[in-house]
Scaffold this motif. Structure first.
Motif, PDB file in Angstrom:
ATOM      1  N   ASP A   1      10.292 -64.986 -17.276  1.00  0.00           N
ATOM      2  CA  ASP A   1      11.735 -64.817 -17.371  1.00  0.00           C
ATOM      3  C   ASP A   1      12.234 -65.510 -18.640  1.00  0.00           C
ATOM      4  N   PHE A   2      11.731 -66.704 -18.905  1.00  0.00           N
ATOM      5  CA  PHE A   2      12.042 -67.388 -20.167  1.00  0.00           C
ATOM      6  C   PHE A   2      11.036 -68.510 -20.410  1.00  0.00           C
TER       7      PHE A   2
ATOM      8  N   ALA B   1       8.910 -64.753 -29.446  1.00  0.00           N
ATOM      9  CA  ALA B   1       8.757 -64.520 -28.000  1.00  0.00           C
ATOM     10  C   ALA B   1       9.627 -63.328 -27.600  1.00  0.00           C
ATOM     11  N   HIS B   2       9.154 -62.533 -26.664  1.00  0.00           N
ATOM     12  CA  HIS B   2       9.933 -61.378 -26.237  1.00  0.00           C
ATOM     13  C   HIS B   2      11.000 -61.757 -25.220  1.00  0.00           C
ATOM     14  N   CYS B   3      10.892 -62.936 -24.680  1.00  0.00           N
ATOM     15  CA  CYS B   3      11.841 -63.373 -23.650  1.00  0.00           C
ATOM     16  C   CYS B   3      12.779 -64.434 -24.226  1.00  0.00           C
ATOM     17  N   PRO B   4      13.827 -64.788 -23.488  1.00  0.00           N
ATOM     18  CA  PRO B   4      14.714 -65.856 -23.964  1.00  0.00           C
ATOM     19  C   PRO B   4      13.984 -67.199 -24.038  1.00  0.00           C
ATOM     20  N   VAL B   5      14.560 -68.109 -24.806  1.00  0.00           N
ATOM     21  CA  VAL B   5      13.979 -69.448 -24.984  1.00  0.00           C
ATOM     22  C   VAL B   5      15.052 -70.489 -24.677  1.00  0.00           C
ATOM     23  N   PHE B   6      14.690 -71.398 -23.788  1.00  0.00           N
ATOM     24  CA  PHE B   6      15.609 -72.466 -23.392  1.00  0.00           C
ATOM     25  C   PHE B   6      15.152 -73.716 -24.142  1.00  0.00           C
TER      26      PHE B   6
ATOM     27  N   GLU C   1      14.861 -75.873 -13.166  1.00  0.00           N
ATOM     28  CA  GLU C   1      15.210 -74.453 -13.175  1.00  0.00           C
ATOM     29  C   GLU C   1      14.323 -73.670 -12.199  1.00  0.00           C
TER      30      GLU C   1
ATOM     31  N   MET D   1      15.468 -74.404  -8.606  1.00  0.00           N
ATOM     32  CA  MET D   1      16.741 -73.763  -8.291  1.00  0.00           C
ATOM     33  C   MET D   1      16.581 -72.254  -8.054  1.00  0.00           C
ATOM     34  N   ARG D   2      15.689 -71.621  -8.842  1.00  0.00           N
ATOM     35  CA  ARG D   2      15.530 -70.166  -8.759  1.00  0.00           C
ATOM     36  C   ARG D   2      14.448 -69.735  -7.790  1.00  0.00           C
TER      37      ARG D   2
END
Lengths: 135, 135
Positions: free
Chosen positions: B95-96, B123-128, B24, B27-28
């Motif tokens: 970001d995550f 967590a305040h961010c998304p989790v993958f 990830e 890619m980003r």
């Protein structure tokens, strides 16, 4: 072309999931499959059905505007959302599933509901869990 | 430049998380922060410490080979891994967060451990959340 599956409900957590899923699909050039799953029966009346349909029309329109290749599936077949999402992710060989975690009003604390837990544990692919912004 | 935070342990679920996080990040064009968190104390002896250090050296080498800008932090400060990961994610405005879900041997069934649950919820961010391949 890879596929991202997202669980959508017309609630803050569903909208947050859809927004992030659309961004990820656009960035990767992936196809987005939006699943709106309802058990149906007594939990959904005709007003609900109309509201869902209108929201899904709006979802389709926005994804088209954003240039995201997509498919919206409204599933009402007596299954829990977790079962529907996992089944579609397998059928489409999804890269990952995006879900929104819901807040328990009025305290705003997040909860890991049974559907979220089941998707996290039972899906064969990774799960991207996003949160709605706090009120 | 955005930041991705990943929790790493030298186990199948930690390696799966790191591999996906590195993909990830590449890619980003994002920066990857690898967190290896240990409570320390009696749960870790010097053999463990040496093994961890060797594995982390290998992690650094592979990320460099892949051209992923990265930072590896080994935290031994008496905190649960969930606390360390959440704190670093906030500090870096991540970001995550990528986490690996572990399998409960010998049955191979996935479990949502207390650290995974806490990261997903707090967590305040998304989790993958990714899974190690089945044996």
């Amino acid at each position: 072309m890879s596929t991202i599956v997202v669980g959508y409900v017309p609630k803050p957590e569903g909208r947050a999931a859809l927004q992030r899923a659309a961004e990820e699909a656009r960035m990767r050039g992936a196809r987005l499959v939006v699943i709106n799953s309802n058990r149906g029966g007594r939990s959904m009346d005709s007003d609900d059905a109309i509201m869902y349909e209108q929201e899904l029309d709006e979802v389709r329109r926005r994804l088209s505007d954003d240039g995201v290749e997509h498919e919206v599936r409204q599933l009402v077949r007596g299954q829990e959302p977790a079962e529907d999402l996992i089944a579609v992710a397998e059928e489409t060989d999804a890269d990952f599933i995006v879900i929104g975690l819901r807040r328990r009003s009025p305290v705003g604390k997040l909860v890991l509901g049974s559907n979220a837990q089941r998707i996290l544990l039972d899906a064969h692919c990774p799960v991207f869990a996003v949160k709605a912004a706090e009120d």
